[in-house]
Motif scaffolding. Structure first.
Motif, PDB file in Angstrom:
ATOM      1  N   LEU A  94       0.971  -7.309   8.934  1.00 11.52           N
ATOM      2  CA  LEU A  94       0.757  -8.719   9.272  1.00 11.52           C
ATOM      3  C   LEU A  94       0.438  -9.544   8.028  1.00 11.52           C
ATOM      4  CD1 LEU A  94      -1.390  -8.710  12.551  1.00 11.52           C
ATOM      5  CD2 LEU A  94       0.898  -9.677  12.261  1.00 11.52           C
ATOM      6  N   VAL A  95      -0.455  -9.024   7.206  1.00 17.21           N
ATOM      7  CA  VAL A  95      -0.840  -9.735   5.983  1.00 17.21           C
ATOM      8  C   VAL A  95       0.375  -9.891   5.062  1.00 17.21           C
ATOM      9  CG1 VAL A  95      -2.275  -9.643   3.910  1.00 17.21           C
ATOM     10  CG2 VAL A  95      -3.252  -9.046   6.125  1.00 17.21           C
ATOM     11  N   LEU A  96       1.156  -8.841   4.926  1.00 15.68           N
ATOM     12  CA  LEU A  96       2.331  -8.896   4.046  1.00 15.68           C
ATOM     13  C   LEU A  96       3.424  -9.798   4.623  1.00 15.68           C
ATOM     14  CD1 LEU A  96       2.464  -5.167   2.959  1.00 15.68           C
ATOM     15  CD2 LEU A  96       1.842  -7.131   1.534  1.00 15.68           C
ATOM     16  N   TRP A  97       3.586  -9.823   5.943  1.00 13.34           N
ATOM     17  CA  TRP A  97       4.583 -10.719   6.543  1.00 13.34           C
ATOM     18  C   TRP A  97       4.205 -12.170   6.331  1.00 13.34           C
ATOM     19  CZ3 TRP A  97       4.374  -7.362  11.521  1.00 13.34           C
ATOM     20  CH2 TRP A  97       5.233  -6.263  11.378  1.00 13.34           C
ATOM     21  N   GLU A 125      -6.484  -7.581  -3.186  1.00 15.60           N
ATOM     22  CA  GLU A 125      -6.372  -8.761  -2.323  1.00 15.60           C
ATOM     23  C   GLU A 125      -6.183  -8.349  -0.854  1.00 15.60           C
ATOM     24  OE1 GLU A 125      -3.309 -12.570  -1.910  1.00 15.60           O
ATOM     25  OE2 GLU A 125      -3.009 -11.112  -3.523  1.00 15.60           O
ATOM     26  N   LEU A 126      -5.334  -7.355  -0.617  1.00 14.05           N
ATOM     27  CA  LEU A 126      -5.133  -6.837   0.741  1.00 14.05           C
ATOM     28  C   LEU A 126      -6.447  -6.291   1.306  1.00 14.05           C
ATOM     29  CD1 LEU A 126      -1.776  -4.836   0.622  1.00 14.05           C
ATOM     30  CD2 LEU A 126      -2.349  -6.635   2.236  1.00 14.05           C
ATOM     31  N   GLY A 127      -7.129  -5.496   0.503  1.00 13.01           N
ATOM     32  CA  GLY A 127      -8.398  -4.923   0.944  1.00 13.01           C
ATOM     33  C   GLY A 127      -9.425  -5.982   1.280  1.00 13.01           C
ATOM     34  N   ASP A 128      -9.503  -7.011   0.437  1.00 13.10           N
ATOM     35  CA  ASP A 128     -10.450  -8.103   0.686  1.00 13.10           C
ATOM     36  C   ASP A 128     -10.116  -8.828   1.992  1.00 13.10           C
ATOM     37  OD1 ASP A 128     -11.738  -7.479  -1.664  1.00 13.10           O
ATOM     38  OD2 ASP A 128     -10.900  -9.164  -2.802  1.00 13.10           O
ATOM     39  N   GLU A 129      -8.853  -9.116   2.199  1.00 12.96           N
ATOM     40  CA  GLU A 129      -8.454  -9.854   3.397  1.00 12.96           C
ATOM     41  C   GLU A 129      -8.696  -9.054   4.676  1.00 12.96           C
ATOM     42  OE1 GLU A 129      -5.033 -12.786   5.090  1.00 12.96           O
ATOM     43  OE2 GLU A 129      -5.025 -12.183   2.989  1.00 12.96           O
ATOM     44  N   LEU A 130      -8.477  -7.751   4.606  1.00 10.82           N
ATOM     45  CA  LEU A 130      -8.625  -6.902   5.788  1.00 10.82           C
ATOM     46  C   LEU A 130     -10.016  -6.295   5.931  1.00 10.82           C
ATOM     47  CD1 LEU A 130      -5.186  -5.097   5.529  1.00 10.82           C
ATOM     48  CD2 LEU A 130      -5.871  -6.746   7.289  1.00 10.82           C
ATOM     49  N   GLY A 131     -10.847  -6.462   4.907  1.00  8.59           N
ATOM     50  CA  GLY A 131     -12.179  -5.865   4.947  1.00  8.59           C
ATOM     51  C   GLY A 131     -12.139  -4.353   4.826  1.00  8.59           C
ATOM     52  N   LEU A 132     -11.174  -3.847   4.051  1.00 11.90           N
ATOM     53  CA  LEU A 132     -11.016  -2.398   3.875  1.00 11.90           C
ATOM     54  C   LEU A 132     -11.276  -2.018   2.425  1.00 11.90           C
ATOM     55  CD1 LEU A 132      -7.691  -1.841   5.855  1.00 11.90           C
ATOM     56  CD2 LEU A 132     -10.018  -1.418   6.658  1.00 11.90           C
ATOM     57  N   ASP A 133     -11.955  -0.891   2.220  1.00 10.71           N
ATOM     58  CA  ASP A 133     -12.154  -0.409   0.857  1.00 10.71           C
ATOM     59  C   ASP A 133     -10.915   0.360   0.413  1.00 10.71           C
ATOM     60  OD1 ASP A 133     -12.339   2.320   1.748  1.00 10.71           O
ATOM     61  OD2 ASP A 133     -14.447   2.012   2.202  1.00 10.71           O
ATOM     62  N   SER A 134     -10.828   0.633  -0.866  1.00  9.96           N
ATOM     63  CA  SER A 134      -9.623   1.278  -1.403  1.00  9.96           C
ATOM     64  C   SER A 134      -9.441   2.692  -0.845  1.00  9.96           C
ATOM     65  CB  SER A 134      -9.654   1.306  -2.930  1.00  9.96           C
ATOM     66  OG  SER A 134     -10.752   2.076  -3.381  1.00  9.96           O
ATOM     67  N   GLY A 135     -10.537   3.368  -0.506  1.00 11.41           N
ATOM     68  CA  GLY A 135     -10.437   4.707   0.061  1.00 11.41           C
ATOM     69  C   GLY A 135      -9.783   4.717   1.437  1.00 11.41           C
ATOM     70  N   THR A 136      -9.869   3.608   2.148  1.00 11.43           N
ATOM     71  CA  THR A 136      -9.224   3.472   3.459  1.00 11.43           C
ATOM     72  C   THR A 136      -7.823   2.892   3.305  1.00 11.43           C
ATOM     73  OG1 THR A 136     -11.379   3.104   4.495  1.00 11.43           O
ATOM     74  CG2 THR A 136      -9.440   2.409   5.749  1.00 11.43           C
ATOM     75  N   VAL A 144       1.767  -4.855  -3.840  1.00 12.27           N
ATOM     76  CA  VAL A 144       2.499  -4.308  -2.702  1.00 12.27           C
ATOM     77  C   VAL A 144       3.588  -5.293  -2.286  1.00 12.27           C
ATOM     78  CG1 VAL A 144       2.320  -3.414  -0.349  1.00 12.27           C
ATOM     79  CG2 VAL A 144       0.406  -3.122  -1.940  1.00 12.27           C
ATOM     80  N   HIS A 145       4.806  -4.795  -2.210  1.00  7.97           N
ATOM     81  CA  HIS A 145       5.978  -5.578  -1.805  1.00  7.97           C
ATOM     82  C   HIS A 145       6.547  -4.990  -0.515  1.00  7.97           C
ATOM     83  CE1 HIS A 145       6.583  -7.471  -5.843  1.00  7.97           C
ATOM     84  NE2 HIS A 145       5.908  -6.391  -6.214  1.00  7.97           N
ATOM     85  N   LEU A 146       7.070  -5.846   0.342  1.00  6.55           N
ATOM     86  CA  LEU A 146       7.811  -5.368   1.507  1.00  6.55           C
ATOM     87  C   LEU A 146       9.188  -4.915   1.069  1.00  6.55           C
ATOM     88  CD1 LEU A 146       6.997  -8.187   4.088  1.00  6.55           C
ATOM     89  CD2 LEU A 146       6.285  -5.796   4.251  1.00  6.55           C
ATOM     90  N   THR A 147       9.689  -3.890   1.700  1.00  9.43           N
ATOM     91  CA  THR A 147      11.090  -3.503   1.518  1.00  9.43           C
ATOM     92  C   THR A 147      11.908  -4.313   2.527  1.00  9.43           C
ATOM     93  OG1 THR A 147      10.990  -1.764   3.180  1.00  9.43           O
ATOM     94  CG2 THR A 147      10.411  -1.134   0.907  1.00  9.43           C
ATOM     95  N   PRO A 148      13.219  -4.319   2.401  1.00 14.08           N
ATOM     96  CA  PRO A 148      14.035  -4.990   3.423  1.00 14.08           C
ATOM     97  C   PRO A 148      13.743  -4.458   4.840  1.00 14.08           C
ATOM     98  CG  PRO A 148      15.371  -4.561   1.488  1.00 14.08           C
ATOM     99  CD  PRO A 148      14.047  -3.874   1.260  1.00 14.08           C
ATOM    100  N   THR A 149      13.522  -3.158   4.956  1.00 19.90           N
ATOM    101  CA  THR A 149      13.189  -2.559   6.256  1.00 19.90           C
ATOM    102  C   THR A 149      11.849  -3.085   6.768  1.00 19.90           C
ATOM    103  OG1 THR A 149      14.401  -0.562   5.651  1.00 19.90           O
ATOM    104  CG2 THR A 149      12.842  -0.370   7.477  1.00 19.90           C
ATOM    105  N   GLY A 150      10.872  -3.170   5.883  1.00 20.77           N
ATOM    106  CA  GLY A 150       9.559  -3.697   6.253  1.00 20.77           C
ATOM    107  C   GLY A 150       9.629  -5.148   6.673  1.00 20.77           C
ATOM    108  N   ARG A 151      10.427  -5.918   5.962  1.00 19.62           N
ATOM    109  CA  ARG A 151      10.607  -7.336   6.292  1.00 19.62           C
ATOM    110  C   ARG A 151      11.266  -7.483   7.667  1.00 19.62           C
ATOM    111  NH1 ARG A 151      12.539  -8.151   1.655  1.00 19.62           N
ATOM    112  NH2 ARG A 151      10.625  -8.480   0.532  1.00 19.62           N
ATOM    113  N   ALA A 152      12.290  -6.671   7.927  1.00 21.29           N
ATOM    114  CA  ALA A 152      13.022  -6.730   9.196  1.00 21.29           C
ATOM    115  C   ALA A 152      12.144  -6.339  10.382  1.00 21.29           C
ATOM    116  CB  ALA A 152      14.252  -5.833   9.127  1.00 21.29           C
ATOM    117  N   LEU A 153      11.163  -5.493  10.148  1.00 23.39           N
ATOM    118  CA  LEU A 153      10.288  -5.044  11.227  1.00 23.39           C
ATOM    119  C   LEU A 153       9.497  -6.196  11.844  1.00 23.39           C
ATOM    120  CD1 LEU A 153       9.484  -2.388  12.673  1.00 23.39           C
ATOM    121  CD2 LEU A 153       7.604  -2.210  11.025  1.00 23.39           C
ATOM    122  N   SER A 154       9.283  -7.255  11.086  1.00 23.49           N
ATOM    123  CA  SER A 154       8.508  -8.394  11.597  1.00 23.49           C
ATOM    124  C   SER A 154       9.160  -9.010  12.828  1.00 23.49           C
ATOM    125  CB  SER A 154       8.296  -9.456  10.518  1.00 23.49           C
ATOM    126  OG  SER A 154       9.515 -10.103  10.210  1.00 23.49           O
TER     127      SER A 154
END
Length: 144
Positions: A44-47, A56-67, A95-105
């Motif tokens: 969701l964040v990447l879309w 940045e992803l970790g901060d937005e989702l409230g996740l530490d790097s170990g998770t 982190v970049h979306l691949t074409p497959t990841g983008r299409a999944l949205s």
């Protein structure tokens, strides 16, 4: 004499129960997409906007790097994202979306409506609930 706390009067339990119930509604759709709920949140964040730094992803989702790292590793193995070193700063992983990841949205587009339908709440009620929960989350973060 003070009355003992009751489970049915605890906000924390109501939040916990609602979260589990919402995740259960999402589960069949996410299984069709091959995603777990935490993986869906990353997507969701990447879309919304990509590329994103891992921090940045970790901060937005409230996740530490170990998770977050194992989540990203699994999404990468599924061919949905790529992790690359930043051109400006070799220490930063982006982190970049691949074409497959983008299409999944497109396939994931109906997921929020599924929750709304299951909840039986109007769009306005769901928005009010989300706003209240965000205020609660912010207040609780400030309190500790």
């Amino acid at each position: 004499m003070t009355e003992a706390p009751r489970l049915d009067r605890q906000v924390c339990f109501a939040l916990y129960s609602a979260s589990r119930a919402a995740t259960a509604v999402y589960r069949p759709v996410l299984e069709d997409l091959g995603l777990t709920y935490p993986q869906y949140l990353v997507m969701l964040v990447l879309w919304e906007s990509e590329p994103r730094g891992v921090k940045e992803l970790g901060d937005e989702l409230g996740l530490d790097s170990g998770t977050l790292s194992p989540l990203l590793k699994r999404l990468e193995a599924m061919g949905l994202v790529e992790r690359r070193r930043s051109g400006e700063d070799e220490r930063r992983v982006v982190v970049h979306l691949t074409p497959t990841g983008r299409a999944l949205s497109t396939r994931a587009g109906a997921i929020p409506q599924r929750l709304a339908d299951a909840a039986g709440l109007s769009g306005e009620e769901l928005e009010q609930l989300r706003t209240t929960l965000e205020r609660l989350t912010q207040a609780l973060h400030r309190a500790h």
